[in-house]
Design a protein around this motif. Structure first.
Motif, PDB file in Angstrom:
ATOM      1  N   ILE A   5       0.852  -1.239   0.019  1.00  0.00           N
ATOM      2  CA  ILE A   5      -0.110   0.007   0.041  1.00  0.00           C
ATOM      3  C   ILE A   5       0.934   1.165  -0.034  1.00  0.00           C
ATOM      4  N   GLY A   6       1.859   1.489   0.838  1.00  0.00           N
ATOM      5  CA  GLY A   6       2.745   2.588   0.929  1.00  0.00           C
ATOM      6  C   GLY A   6       3.987   2.410  -0.028  1.00  0.00           C
ATOM      7  N   THR A   7       4.657   3.318  -0.230  1.00  0.00           N
ATOM      8  CA  THR A   7       5.603   3.462  -1.190  1.00  0.00           C
ATOM      9  C   THR A   7       6.717   2.653  -0.468  1.00  0.00           C
ATOM     10  N   ALA A   8       7.746   2.222  -1.386  1.00  0.00           N
ATOM     11  CA  ALA A   8       8.755   1.396  -0.986  1.00  0.00           C
ATOM     12  C   ALA A   8       9.649   2.302  -0.345  1.00  0.00           C
ATOM     13  N   ALA A  14      18.220   8.319   2.310  1.00  0.00           N
ATOM     14  CA  ALA A  14      19.084   9.198   1.281  1.00  0.00           C
ATOM     15  C   ALA A  14      18.223  10.141   0.554  1.00  0.00           C
ATOM     16  N   ARG A  15      16.852   9.854   0.602  1.00  0.00           N
ATOM     17  CA  ARG A  15      16.129  11.016  -0.213  1.00  0.00           C
ATOM     18  C   ARG A  15      15.550  12.147   0.667  1.00  0.00           C
ATOM     19  N   LEU A  16      15.070  11.854   1.855  1.00  0.00           N
ATOM     20  CA  LEU A  16      14.713  12.625   2.648  1.00  0.00           C
ATOM     21  C   LEU A  16      15.503  12.937   4.097  1.00  0.00           C
ATOM     22  N   LEU A  23       8.039  14.376   9.785  1.00  0.00           N
ATOM     23  CA  LEU A  23       6.720  14.830   9.563  1.00  0.00           C
ATOM     24  C   LEU A  23       5.902  13.811   8.787  1.00  0.00           C
ATOM     25  N   ARG A  24       6.604  13.087   8.130  1.00  0.00           N
ATOM     26  CA  ARG A  24       5.812  11.851   7.512  1.00  0.00           C
ATOM     27  C   ARG A  24       5.247  10.713   8.417  1.00  0.00           C
ATOM     28  N   VAL A  25       5.986  10.385   9.628  1.00  0.00           N
ATOM     29  CA  VAL A  25       5.668   9.595  10.436  1.00  0.00           C
ATOM     30  C   VAL A  25       4.633  10.238  11.429  1.00  0.00           C
ATOM     31  N   ASP A  27       2.650  12.912  10.823  1.00  0.00           N
ATOM     32  CA  ASP A  27       1.261  13.173  10.320  1.00  0.00           C
ATOM     33  C   ASP A  27       1.442  13.391   8.728  1.00  0.00           C
ATOM     34  N   SER A  28       1.322  12.282   8.063  1.00  0.00           N
ATOM     35  CA  SER A  28       1.479  12.056   6.600  1.00  0.00           C
ATOM     36  C   SER A  28       0.280  12.903   6.120  1.00  0.00           C
ATOM     37  N   GLN A  29      -0.802  12.936   6.547  1.00  0.00           N
ATOM     38  CA  GLN A  29      -2.072  13.654   5.827  1.00  0.00           C
ATOM     39  C   GLN A  29      -1.780  15.277   5.743  1.00  0.00           C
ATOM     40  N   LEU A  31       0.911  16.409   4.097  1.00  0.00           N
ATOM     41  CA  LEU A  31       1.609  16.497   2.862  1.00  0.00           C
ATOM     42  C   LEU A  31       0.368  16.139   2.090  1.00  0.00           C
ATOM     43  N   HIS A  32      -0.217  14.816   2.308  1.00  0.00           N
ATOM     44  CA  HIS A  32      -1.250  14.137   1.249  1.00  0.00           C
ATOM     45  C   HIS A  32      -2.490  13.894   2.076  1.00  0.00           C
ATOM     46  N   PRO A  33      -3.387  15.017   1.935  1.00  0.00           N
ATOM     47  CA  PRO A  33      -4.466  14.777   2.925  1.00  0.00           C
ATOM     48  C   PRO A  33      -5.357  13.804   2.704  1.00  0.00           C
ATOM     49  N   ASP A  34      -5.344  13.054   1.712  1.00  0.00           N
ATOM     50  CA  ASP A  34      -6.072  11.762   1.445  1.00  0.00           C
ATOM     51  C   ASP A  34      -5.356  10.511   1.853  1.00  0.00           C
ATOM     52  N   SER A  35      -4.314  10.675   2.386  1.00  0.00           N
ATOM     53  CA  SER A  35      -3.248   9.597   2.778  1.00  0.00           C
ATOM     54  C   SER A  35      -3.859   8.392   3.455  1.00  0.00           C
ATOM     55  N   VAL A  36      -3.574   7.065   3.299  1.00  0.00           N
ATOM     56  CA  VAL A  36      -4.317   5.987   4.328  1.00  0.00           C
ATOM     57  C   VAL A  36      -3.126   5.906   5.247  1.00  0.00           C
ATOM     58  N   MET A  37      -2.052   6.222   5.128  1.00  0.00           N
ATOM     59  CA  MET A  37      -0.929   6.167   6.057  1.00  0.00           C
ATOM     60  C   MET A  37      -1.448   6.986   7.705  1.00  0.00           C
ATOM     61  N   PRO A  38      -1.524   6.036   8.639  1.00  0.00           N
ATOM     62  CA  PRO A  38      -2.140   6.496   9.842  1.00  0.00           C
ATOM     63  C   PRO A  38      -1.118   7.760  10.448  1.00  0.00           C
ATOM     64  N   PRO A  39      -1.739   8.734  10.921  1.00  0.00           N
ATOM     65  CA  PRO A  39      -0.677   9.708  11.636  1.00  0.00           C
ATOM     66  C   PRO A  39      -0.177   9.410  12.967  1.00  0.00           C
ATOM     67  N   TYR A  40       1.098   8.763  13.046  1.00  0.00           N
ATOM     68  CA  TYR A  40       1.522   8.085  14.331  1.00  0.00           C
ATOM     69  C   TYR A  40       1.629   8.966  15.645  1.00  0.00           C
ATOM     70  N   HIS A  41       1.455  10.250  15.234  1.00  0.00           N
ATOM     71  CA  HIS A  41       1.674  10.847  16.606  1.00  0.00           C
ATOM     72  C   HIS A  41       0.685  12.320  16.625  1.00  0.00           C
TER      73      HIS A  41
HETATM   74  C1  HEM Z   1       5.450   2.625  11.177  1.00  0.00           C
HETATM   75  C2  HEM Z   1       5.118   2.638  10.042  1.00  0.00           C
HETATM   76  C3  HEM Z   1       5.237   3.561   8.916  1.00  0.00           C
HETATM   77  C4  HEM Z   1       6.350   3.824   8.546  1.00  0.00           C
HETATM   78  C5  HEM Z   1       7.766   4.087   9.272  1.00  0.00           C
HETATM   79  C6  HEM Z   1       5.932   4.695   7.313  1.00  0.00           C
HETATM   80  C7  HEM Z   1       6.843   5.800   6.699  1.00  0.00           C
HETATM   81  C8  HEM Z   1       6.503   6.200   5.482  1.00  0.00           C
HETATM   82  C9  HEM Z   1       7.545   7.137   4.857  1.00  0.00           C
HETATM   83  C10 HEM Z   1       8.839   7.473   5.273  1.00  0.00           C
HETATM   84  C11 HEM Z   1       6.780   7.745   3.500  1.00  0.00           C
HETATM   85  C12 HEM Z   1       7.436   8.804   2.726  1.00  0.00           C
HETATM   86  C13 HEM Z   1       8.023   7.858   1.507  1.00  0.00           C
HETATM   87  C14 HEM Z   1       8.772   8.668   0.554  1.00  0.00           C
HETATM   88  O1  HEM Z   1       8.071   9.749   0.275  1.00  0.00           O
HETATM   89  O2  HEM Z   1       9.559   7.834  -0.325  1.00  0.00           O
HETATM   90  C15 HEM Z   1       5.512   6.889   3.662  1.00  0.00           C
HETATM   91  C16 HEM Z   1       4.662   6.904   2.741  1.00  0.00           C
HETATM   92  C17 HEM Z   1       3.394   6.485   2.585  1.00  0.00           C
HETATM   93  N1  HEM Z   1       2.944   5.482   3.401  1.00  0.00           N
HETATM   94 FE1  HEM Z   1       3.845   5.094   5.210  1.00  0.00          FE
HETATM   95  N2  HEM Z   1       4.751   4.458   7.129  1.00  0.00           N
HETATM   96  C18 HEM Z   1       4.121   3.474   7.758  1.00  0.00           C
HETATM   97  C19 HEM Z   1       2.970   2.850   7.867  1.00  0.00           C
HETATM   98  C20 HEM Z   1       2.168   2.923   6.873  1.00  0.00           C
HETATM   99  C21 HEM Z   1       0.861   2.295   6.653  1.00  0.00           C
HETATM  100  C22 HEM Z   1       0.271   1.516   8.017  1.00  0.00           C
HETATM  101  C23 HEM Z   1       0.302   2.670   5.624  1.00  0.00           C
HETATM  102  C24 HEM Z   1      -1.204   2.303   4.974  1.00  0.00           C
HETATM  103  C25 HEM Z   1      -1.953   1.502   5.478  1.00  0.00           C
HETATM  104  C26 HEM Z   1       0.913   3.751   4.915  1.00  0.00           C
HETATM  105  C27 HEM Z   1       1.072   4.191   3.669  1.00  0.00           C
HETATM  106  C28 HEM Z   1       1.658   5.204   3.074  1.00  0.00           C
HETATM  107  C29 HEM Z   1       1.349   5.591   1.853  1.00  0.00           C
HETATM  108  C30 HEM Z   1       0.103   5.328   0.996  1.00  0.00           C
HETATM  109  C31 HEM Z   1       2.550   6.369   1.488  1.00  0.00           C
HETATM  110  C32 HEM Z   1       2.631   7.343   0.228  1.00  0.00           C
HETATM  111  C33 HEM Z   1       2.597   8.626   0.627  1.00  0.00           C
HETATM  112  C34 HEM Z   1       1.073   9.209   1.225  1.00  0.00           C
HETATM  113  O3  HEM Z   1       0.132   8.850   0.365  1.00  0.00           O
HETATM  114  O4  HEM Z   1       0.935   9.532   2.278  1.00  0.00           O
HETATM  115  N3  HEM Z   1       2.232   3.814   5.836  1.00  0.00           N
HETATM  116  N4  HEM Z   1       5.456   6.151   4.898  1.00  0.00           N
END
Ligand code: HEM
Length: 76
Positions: A5-8, A14-16, A23-25, A27-29, A31-41
């Motif tokens: 689901i998330g990006t590799a 090295a990129r960030l 910031l991404r950890v 509150d990813s939203q 940057l991406h308001p529709d992100s499915v990544m949970p805001p961890y803090h």
């Molecule tokens: C501790 C767990 C996690 C860490 C450390 C983490 C870390 C990151 C980081 C550093 C990025 C930016 C990547 C880049 O710009 O190259 C990212 C993006 C992303 N992550 Fe996570 N992530 C976690 C959990 C998750 C989970 C649980 C989901 C989905 C259910 C998720 C979905 C995404 C998505 C879709 C993106 C792409 C950008 C966006 O739409 O926000 N991540 N993650």
């Protein structure tokens, strides 16, 4: 199991820089308001949070720093 689901995250350290990773950890939203990544803090503005978990971030500030430190090591 490895999800896609998330990006590799290979090479993300090295990129960030540290603040961008944080910031991404936190509150990813931001940057991406529709992100499915949970805001961890972040605790405000969330929906469907059980009362037992209300006002409690998924990760503490120290845990966020530990995750950021790990992400910094992902350099290739
Ligand atoms: C501790 C767990 C996690 C860490 C450390 C983490 C870390 C990151 C980081 C550093 C990025 C930016 C990547 C880049 O710009 O190259 C990212 C993006 C992303 N992550 Fe996570 N992530 C976690 C959990 C998750 C989970 C649980 C989901 C989905 C259910 C998720 C979905 C995404 C998505 C879709 C993106 C792409 C950008 C966006 O739409 O926000 N991540 N993650």
């Amino acid at each position: 199991m490895q999800g896609t689901i998330g990006t590799a995250l290979a090479g993300v350290g090295a990129r960030l820089d540290e603040s961008r990773l944080r910031l991404r950890v936190v509150d990813s939203q931001r940057l991406h308001p529709d992100s499915v990544m949970p805001p961890y803090h972040r605790v405000d503005g969330l929906t469907r949070v059980g009362t037992a978990w209300a006002s409690r971030p998924i990760l503490s500030a120290q845990q966020v720093e530990d995750v950021v430190a790990f992400l910094r090591t992902l350099r290739d």
